[in-house]
Each structure stands twice: as structure tokens, then as C-alpha cells.
Design a protein around this motif. Structure first.
Motif, mmCIF file in Angstrom:
data_model
loop_
_atom_site.group_PDB
_atom_site.id
_atom_site.type_symbol
_atom_site.label_atom_id
_atom_site.label_comp_id
_atom_site.label_asym_id
_atom_site.label_seq_id
_atom_site.Cartn_x
_atom_site.Cartn_y
_atom_site.Cartn_z
ATOM 1 N N ILE A 34 -24.300 -39.064 -16.986
ATOM 2 C CA ILE A 34 -23.890 -37.678 -17.246
ATOM 3 C C ILE A 34 -25.084 -36.733 -17.296
ATOM 4 O O ILE A 34 -25.031 -35.615 -16.777
ATOM 5 C CB ILE A 34 -23.070 -37.604 -18.556
ATOM 6 N N THR A 35 -26.179 -37.167 -17.923
ATOM 7 C CA THR A 35 -27.316 -36.254 -18.124
ATOM 8 C C THR A 35 -28.363 -36.346 -17.027
ATOM 9 O O THR A 35 -29.177 -35.439 -16.870
ATOM 10 C CB THR A 35 -28.017 -36.540 -19.461
ATOM 11 N N GLY A 36 -28.380 -37.464 -16.294
ATOM 12 C CA GLY A 36 -29.448 -37.663 -15.314
ATOM 13 C C GLY A 36 -30.756 -38.081 -15.967
ATOM 14 O O GLY A 36 -31.804 -38.120 -15.330
ATOM 15 N N ASP A 66 -31.678 -32.294 -9.697
ATOM 16 C CA ASP A 66 -32.469 -32.180 -8.471
ATOM 17 C C ASP A 66 -31.636 -32.474 -7.231
ATOM 18 O O ASP A 66 -32.161 -32.803 -6.177
ATOM 19 C CB ASP A 66 -33.713 -33.076 -8.514
ATOM 20 N N SER A 67 -30.297 -32.347 -7.381
ATOM 21 C CA SER A 67 -29.409 -32.454 -6.224
ATOM 22 C C SER A 67 -28.142 -31.661 -6.525
ATOM 23 O O SER A 67 -27.810 -31.421 -7.695
ATOM 24 C CB SER A 67 -29.032 -33.917 -5.941
ATOM 25 N N ILE A 68 -27.451 -31.263 -5.465
ATOM 26 C CA ILE A 68 -26.199 -30.512 -5.652
ATOM 27 C C ILE A 68 -25.157 -31.397 -6.333
ATOM 28 O O ILE A 68 -24.360 -30.926 -7.155
ATOM 29 C CB ILE A 68 -25.683 -29.982 -4.291
ATOM 30 N N GLU A 69 -25.169 -32.692 -6.031
ATOM 31 C CA GLU A 69 -24.211 -33.619 -6.650
ATOM 32 C C GLU A 69 -24.418 -33.654 -8.170
ATOM 33 O O GLU A 69 -23.458 -33.602 -8.950
ATOM 34 C CB GLU A 69 -24.360 -35.030 -6.063
ATOM 35 N N LYS A 70 -25.684 -33.757 -8.600
ATOM 36 C CA LYS A 70 -25.966 -33.774 -10.048
ATOM 37 C C LYS A 70 -25.589 -32.432 -10.676
ATOM 38 O O LYS A 70 -25.076 -32.371 -11.792
ATOM 39 C CB LYS A 70 -27.454 -34.055 -10.298
ATOM 40 N N PHE A 71 -25.853 -31.366 -9.928
ATOM 41 C CA PHE A 71 -25.527 -30.026 -10.431
ATOM 42 C C PHE A 71 -24.019 -29.911 -10.666
ATOM 43 O O PHE A 71 -23.565 -29.397 -11.694
ATOM 44 C CB PHE A 71 -25.984 -28.967 -9.421
ATOM 45 N N ARG A 72 -23.244 -30.400 -9.696
ATOM 46 C CA ARG A 72 -21.781 -30.356 -9.821
ATOM 47 C C ARG A 72 -21.337 -31.116 -11.071
ATOM 48 O O ARG A 72 -20.431 -30.689 -11.788
ATOM 49 C CB ARG A 72 -21.151 -30.969 -8.576
ATOM 50 N N GLY A 73 -22.018 -32.226 -11.343
ATOM 51 C CA GLY A 73 -21.685 -33.029 -12.524
ATOM 52 C C GLY A 73 -22.026 -32.343 -13.837
ATOM 53 O O GLY A 73 -21.456 -32.666 -14.884
ATOM 54 N N LYS A 74 -22.949 -31.374 -13.766
ATOM 55 C CA LYS A 74 -23.360 -30.648 -14.981
ATOM 56 C C LYS A 74 -22.465 -29.454 -15.301
ATOM 57 O O LYS A 74 -22.570 -28.872 -16.382
ATOM 58 C CB LYS A 74 -24.795 -30.146 -14.815
ATOM 59 N N LEU A 75 -21.614 -29.050 -14.360
ATOM 60 C CA LEU A 75 -20.827 -27.826 -14.557
ATOM 61 C C LEU A 75 -19.993 -27.842 -15.848
ATOM 62 O O LEU A 75 -19.964 -26.837 -16.562
ATOM 63 C CB LEU A 75 -19.937 -27.556 -13.337
ATOM 64 N N PRO A 76 -19.326 -28.969 -16.189
ATOM 65 C CA PRO A 76 -18.553 -28.957 -17.444
ATOM 66 C C PRO A 76 -19.421 -28.686 -18.675
ATOM 67 O O PRO A 76 -19.015 -27.930 -19.572
ATOM 68 C CB PRO A 76 -17.931 -30.359 -17.493
ATOM 69 N N SER A 77 -20.622 -29.274 -18.722
ATOM 70 C CA SER A 77 -21.479 -29.043 -19.897
ATOM 71 C C SER A 77 -22.034 -27.618 -19.898
ATOM 72 O O SER A 77 -22.240 -27.026 -20.962
ATOM 73 C CB SER A 77 -22.608 -30.072 -19.973
#
Length: 250
Positions: free
Chosen positions: A18-20, A124-135
């Protein structure tokens, strides 16, 4: 992780996903919160962000969206950025992202703002960024962060070189921000401004309105007529009572 029980190993993996964050950072946060995941997230996000990003990747992301002839991301690049994140450009999460990037102007990101923002968010990627949107959305539920984002919005949204924020933009920003807080007088406030004020909004009025929303009962039962509110808020209270829109209980 071989010394950990299976339940705790799963928590470490979940935290890292979740956090990377690295395994070391995950262990530190979980131990600090007595192995409660929610507490570990709070601990992690309250710390100055340990860099968990690849700076080369950040440059690549910026270059993907920047203007061909300027070292800036402008409207077209932001539109593509939103498309890749799968969010509407009008979504309030874009305001939260701009706040993290310390963006000076709406619809513009400098290289420093954009890369600094990605580092702050820890992606450091759009995929990780998308995963951060809820937080990122969840940050609006934190009163202190909401106040910071609200005050940031005034400077961010105004025209370059202007001290005040245009009425049309102010109303749009208030509708976006106070939808999060379900302020029951929002529509009356916007209508009042259009009917009675019809001018740009000062920083003082902008910041004081948040205090009014937070401290004043929607029926105005605890409104202090002698309080040091900006004249516009005093006039709004008069407008509400004159038009029978609220029945003041003293």
C-alpha cells in the motif's frame, strides 16, 4: 521476515504494497504501532517521507507530460496525467495532489513542483500513484490537513498578479471543498454572494469563512453579532434571517 509469525508477515507485505515502503520502514512503522496496521499507516504518513522512489523514474514521468517547448506541465499534460490516473480533472483529489506539489498556479506544474510532489507522496510510477489516491482523498478528513489544503486553494486558484480570488472561481472552489464537509448553508452562501456581493473575494473572507463553517451552528444559534467576523459574513447572517432562510434560536 523469517522471525515473524505469519500474521505479522502478512501485515508487513500489506503495508509495503500500500505504501511502497521498504521492508525496513514497514517493520519500523508496525513495531511503533504495536502491529496495528491502521496505526502503522498513521505513523508512516506523519513522518517526513523516507524516499522510496527512483528519481530517474520521476524525471521520466515529468518528461512524459511536459510541454514540448517548455520545462512545464500545462493544461494538455495535466489532462493526460489525469487520464492516466483515471481521475476527472475536476476531482478534488487533484487539489490535494497540487497541495503536495506546492504548485503556485492552477493547471501548471514546474519540474521542481512535480518531482518534489511525487517524492512527498512517495511514488515513482503512475501505477503506484493510482494506488495512493484513496489515502490522498482521506487526507481531507483530517481537520488540520483540510485547513492547509483550503488555505492553499486560495493562492493556487487565483489569477497571476491578483490579490483577490474572482467570485466565480471562489464559488467553484467552495462547492468543491465544502461538499466534503456537507455544509448545509453552502447554496445560500453562493446565492447570497451572487445577489448581494458580486465582487472578488479577499483572503481574509476566504480564511474566516472556514472558521465560520467550523464554529457556527447552521441555525446560527451560537453566532456572535459582536464577533470579529468580516463584514461579508455579518451581511450573510442578516440575509439569512431577513429572508427567513434560518430561524435563529438564541
Amino acid at each position: 521476515m523469517y522471525k515473524l509469525g505469519r500474521g505479522n508477515r502478512d501485515k508487513v507485505q500489506q503495508f509495503m504494497t500500500i505504501t511502497g515502503a521498504s521492508e525496513k520502514v514497514a517493520l519500523q512503522a508496525l513495531k511503533a504501532s504495536d502491529w496495528h496496521l491502521e496505526g502503522a499507516f498513521d505513523f508512516f504518513y506523519s513522518q517526513p517521507q523516507v524516499s522510496v522512489v527512483n528519481t530517474r523514474h520521476l524525471e521520466d514521468i515529468f518528461n512524459r507530460y511536459k510541454e514540448p517547448d517548455a520545462d512545464m506541465i500545462m493544461v494538455e499534460g495535466i489532462s493526460q496525467f489525469c487520464n492516466d490516473l483515471q481521475v476527472d480533472p475536476q476531482d478534488i483529489v487533484m487539489l490535494v495532489i497540487s497541495w503536495h506539489m506546492k504548485a503556485a498556479t492552477m493547471c501548471e506544474f514546474t519540474r521542481q513542483e512535480f518531482i518534489g510532489g511525487l517524492q512527498s507522496i512517495g511514488v515513482d510510477s503512475i501505477e503506484k500513484f493510482r494506488g495512493k489516491l484513496p489515502s490522498l482523498r482521506a487526507e481531507l478528513k483530517d481537520d488540520n490537513k483540510f485547513r492547509d489544503i483550503y488555505n492553499f486553494a486560495f493562492t493556487w486558484a487565483r489569477e497571476k498578479g491578483q490579490k483577490s480570488l474572482s467570485l466565480e472561481t471562489s464559488i467553484g472552489m467552495w462547492q468543491l471543498l465544502f461538499a466534503e464537509r456537507n455544509w448545509p448553508l453552502l447554496d445560500h452562501w453562493c446565492q447570497f454572494l451572487q445577489v448581494r456581493h458580486n465582487k472578488a473575494i479577499s483572503r481574509d473572507t476566504w480564511s474566516q469563512l472556514l472558521e465560520f463553517v467550523k464554529t457556527t451552528d447552521p441555525q446560527l444559534s451560537n453566532y456572535d453579532d459582536e464577533g470579529a467576523w468580516p463584514y461579508l459574513i455579518d451581511e450573510f447572517v442578516e440575509y439569512l434571517t431577513e429572508n427567513g432562510l434560518v430561524q435563529r434560536k438564541r
